[in-house]
Motif scaffolding. Structure first.
Motif, short mmCIF file in Angstrom:
data_model
loop_
_atom_site.label_atom_id
_atom_site.label_comp_id
_atom_site.label_asym_id
_atom_site.label_seq_id
_atom_site.Cartn_x
_atom_site.Cartn_y
_atom_site.Cartn_z
N THR A 349 0.82 -1.21 0.00
CA THR A 349 0.00 0.00 0.00
C THR A 349 0.86 1.26 0.00
O THR A 349 2.05 1.21 0.32
CB THR A 349 -0.90 0.00 1.24
OG1 THR A 349 -0.09 -0.25 2.39
CG2 THR A 349 -1.96 -1.09 1.15
N PRO A 350 0.28 2.42 -0.32
CA PRO A 350 1.06 3.67 -0.30
C PRO A 350 1.62 3.97 1.07
O PRO A 350 1.05 3.57 2.09
CB PRO A 350 0.03 4.73 -0.72
CG PRO A 350 -1.02 3.98 -1.48
CD PRO A 350 -1.10 2.63 -0.82
N THR A 359 7.36 0.36 2.01
CA THR A 359 6.33 -0.21 1.16
C THR A 359 6.87 -0.47 -0.24
O THR A 359 7.76 0.24 -0.74
CB THR A 359 5.11 0.72 1.08
OG1 THR A 359 4.15 0.13 0.19
CG2 THR A 359 5.48 2.10 0.59
N LEU A 360 6.31 -1.49 -0.89
CA LEU A 360 6.67 -1.81 -2.27
C LEU A 360 5.75 -1.13 -3.27
O LEU A 360 5.86 -1.36 -4.48
CB LEU A 360 6.63 -3.33 -2.48
CG LEU A 360 7.54 -4.16 -1.55
CD1 LEU A 360 7.48 -5.62 -1.94
CD2 LEU A 360 8.96 -3.63 -1.56
N THR A 431 1.80 -3.96 -7.08
CA THR A 431 2.40 -2.70 -6.62
C THR A 431 2.09 -1.52 -7.53
O THR A 431 2.48 -0.39 -7.23
CB THR A 431 3.93 -2.83 -6.50
OG1 THR A 431 4.50 -3.05 -7.81
CG2 THR A 431 4.31 -3.98 -5.59
N ALA A 432 1.40 -1.79 -8.63
CA ALA A 432 1.04 -0.69 -9.53
C ALA A 432 0.08 0.27 -8.83
O ALA A 432 -0.82 -0.17 -8.11
CB ALA A 432 0.41 -1.25 -10.80
N PRO A 433 0.25 1.57 -9.01
CA PRO A 433 -0.57 2.54 -8.26
C PRO A 433 -2.07 2.35 -8.40
O PRO A 433 -2.81 2.64 -7.46
CB PRO A 433 -0.12 3.88 -8.84
CG PRO A 433 1.27 3.64 -9.30
CD PRO A 433 1.30 2.23 -9.81
N ASP A 434 -2.54 1.85 -9.52
CA ASP A 434 -3.98 1.73 -9.68
C ASP A 434 -4.52 0.37 -9.30
O ASP A 434 -5.71 0.13 -9.36
CB ASP A 434 -4.38 2.02 -11.14
CG ASP A 434 -3.66 1.10 -12.12
OD1 ASP A 434 -2.67 0.46 -11.72
OD2 ASP A 434 -4.09 1.04 -13.28
N THR A 435 -3.62 -0.57 -8.88
CA THR A 435 -4.08 -1.91 -8.54
C THR A 435 -3.62 -2.39 -7.18
O THR A 435 -4.00 -3.47 -6.75
CB THR A 435 -3.63 -2.94 -9.58
OG1 THR A 435 -2.18 -2.94 -9.64
CG2 THR A 435 -4.19 -2.61 -10.95
N ALA A 436 -2.75 -1.62 -6.50
CA ALA A 436 -2.23 -2.08 -5.21
C ALA A 436 -3.38 -2.30 -4.24
O ALA A 436 -4.29 -1.48 -4.15
CB ALA A 436 -1.25 -1.05 -4.63
#
Length: 445
Positions: A349-350, A359-360, A431-436
């Protein structure tokens, strides 16, 4: 019947002292709980975690004491306004609890596994896996430390005798030793054969209890070493012990998640409670009044149960487990590799994250050591590594100790190329910003 038990439980809880009711679960750490202690004077709780932090709890409200660079293994109140902690970073830290400020004591060359303070409060002893015992002046904190050496392996626990002139130590070499604090001379009190993890010294030095790697829980004479009682069960290892003098209770936690309660007045087992659904009991202490037992393990929570009702409770985590404890057969291979190798230290997560490592989230294309406010090792902070399919593959193919020598990342190797590729594919998606994912457990990247 369930309603009857529930009503009985609520009525007994209501009758418990208010200080005991404060202890149910203490949440906020970002990793497993390695140490816990209750201050009998104030009822406050101090905890140490794999997330590198020390938690100070008044009721359920935490304050975070940050100063360690690796997992915190042991915590100890020195006074209502002072505490000490020891960690995997080889350091002992003294804490001013009012200001939250740390004073770092350095000199060990291995993780610090145990602490004890002399009865007069003048000296702090530390047990280290470098095989030594540190003696740190507290009254004159600028005084030079001394190191006692004689064990053939790491030291796991120390405890002062009531006169402060002697010190007991337990080691992975299988021995318990007694030290003359002034001269540094020692003698072997007993040779257990297997590593000894924990010590409890009884009131007025009447007895010494210990727990060992092979599951042995014994009580011996602290002068002669003669065995007095044996409470060994078919569970190993013993990882935590605590004693409450006023109520004559001793608690023993093991690698199978059980807490055995012993009455030290009659020397009999009074309860044997499955405290943790999965994983060991690493930390134990009693509430100030002895009515509750606090415990920590793989979960990022300090649990507490009323001692009188231990048999009425399900094991901690039985209904909601940390994701790194999920059944691996329910996951695709890439996620399974992440859960086994990464999840206990890293979140997906962020930021911010209370895990031991950064975080990853948004990992790919990120320069190593780039997360703001995370205390990276110098080797990683100055690295020119950019995280990609190739660098992650090399990290787990070679192992962090070879790929980034000198970093604090634990040794993790994934031998099979297909497993590494599955992990990389999972990380690229998760870890992609739109799928984490919204939540997921968390050393250094």
């Amino acid at each position: 019947m369930r309603a009857l038990v529930s009503g009985l439980l609520m009525s007994v809880l209501a009758a418990l002292p208010a200080a005991s009711q404060d202890f149910t679960t203490l949440k906020g750490h970002g990793g497993p709980i390695m140490g816990v202690q209750v201050d009998p004077a104030t009822g406050r709780v101090i905890s140490g975690s794999f997330d590198n932090s020390v938690g100070l709890w008044q009721g359920r409200d935490p304050r975070w004491l940050e100063g360690h660079d690796a997992a915190v293994n042991t915590v100890l109140f020195l006074a209502p306004d002072r505490a000490a902690s020891g960690g995997d970073d080889f350091n002992v830290i003294l804490w001013d609890l009012d200001a939250g400020t740390p004073s770092r004591l350095t000199g060990h060359q291995g993780k610090v596994a145990g602490l004890s303070v002399s009865p007069d409060g003048a000296l702090l002893a530390s047990a280290s896996w470098d095989g030594s015992i540190g003696l740190w002046p507290l009254v004159a904190p600028d005084g030079a430390p001394r190191f006692l050496r004689g064990h053939g392996s790491g030291v796991n626990a120390v405890t002062f005798a009531s006169d402060g002139a002697r010190l007991f130590s337990a080691s992975a070499d299988g021995t318990i030793r007694v030290w003359d604090v002034a001269s540094g001379e020692d003698r072997v009190l007993t040779d257990q054969g297997f590593g000894v993890n924990r010590l409890v010294l009884g009131p007025n030095d009447a007895w010494l209890a210990y727990g060992a790697v092979d599951g042995v829980t014994r009580v011996i004479d602290p002068v002669s070493g003669e065995q007095l009682y044996d409470f060994s069960l078919e569970r190993r290892p013993v990882l935590a012990m605590a004693h409450h003098e006023a109520t004559s209770q001793m608690a023993v936690g093991d690698g199978h998640g059980y807490i055995m309660m012993i009455d030290t007045g009659t020397w009999r087992i009074t309860r044997d409670f499955r405290a943790m659904q999965r994983g060991p009991v690493w930390a134990l202490d009693f509430s100030a009044d002895g009515a509750s037992i606090l415990a920590g393990g793989l979960d990022d929570v300090v649990y507490s149960w009323p001692v009188a009702l231990l048999d009425e409770f399900d094991p901690a985590g039985s209904s909601q487990r940390q994701s790194f404890l999920r059944d691996p057969e329910t996951m695709p291979n890439g996620e399974r590799q992440f859960m086994r190798k990464c999840s206990i230290c890293h979140a997906l997560t962020p930021p911010p994250s209370r895990k031991a490592g950064p975080t990853l989230y948004d990992l790919f294309g990120r320069k190593a050591g780039a997360i703001a406010d995370y205390p990276y090792s110098d080797i990683l902070a100055t690295s020119d590594i950019i995280w990609s399919d190739d660098t992650i593959d090399a990290l787990f193919d070679m192992g962090p100790d070879h790929y980034i020598p000198g970093s604090r990342m634990p040794m993790q190797v994934i031998r099979a190329e297909t497993d590494r590729q599955d992990l990389i594919a999972f990380l690229r998606s998760a870890t992609a910003p739109d799928t984490a994912p919204d939540a997921g457990p968390n050393k250094e990247n």
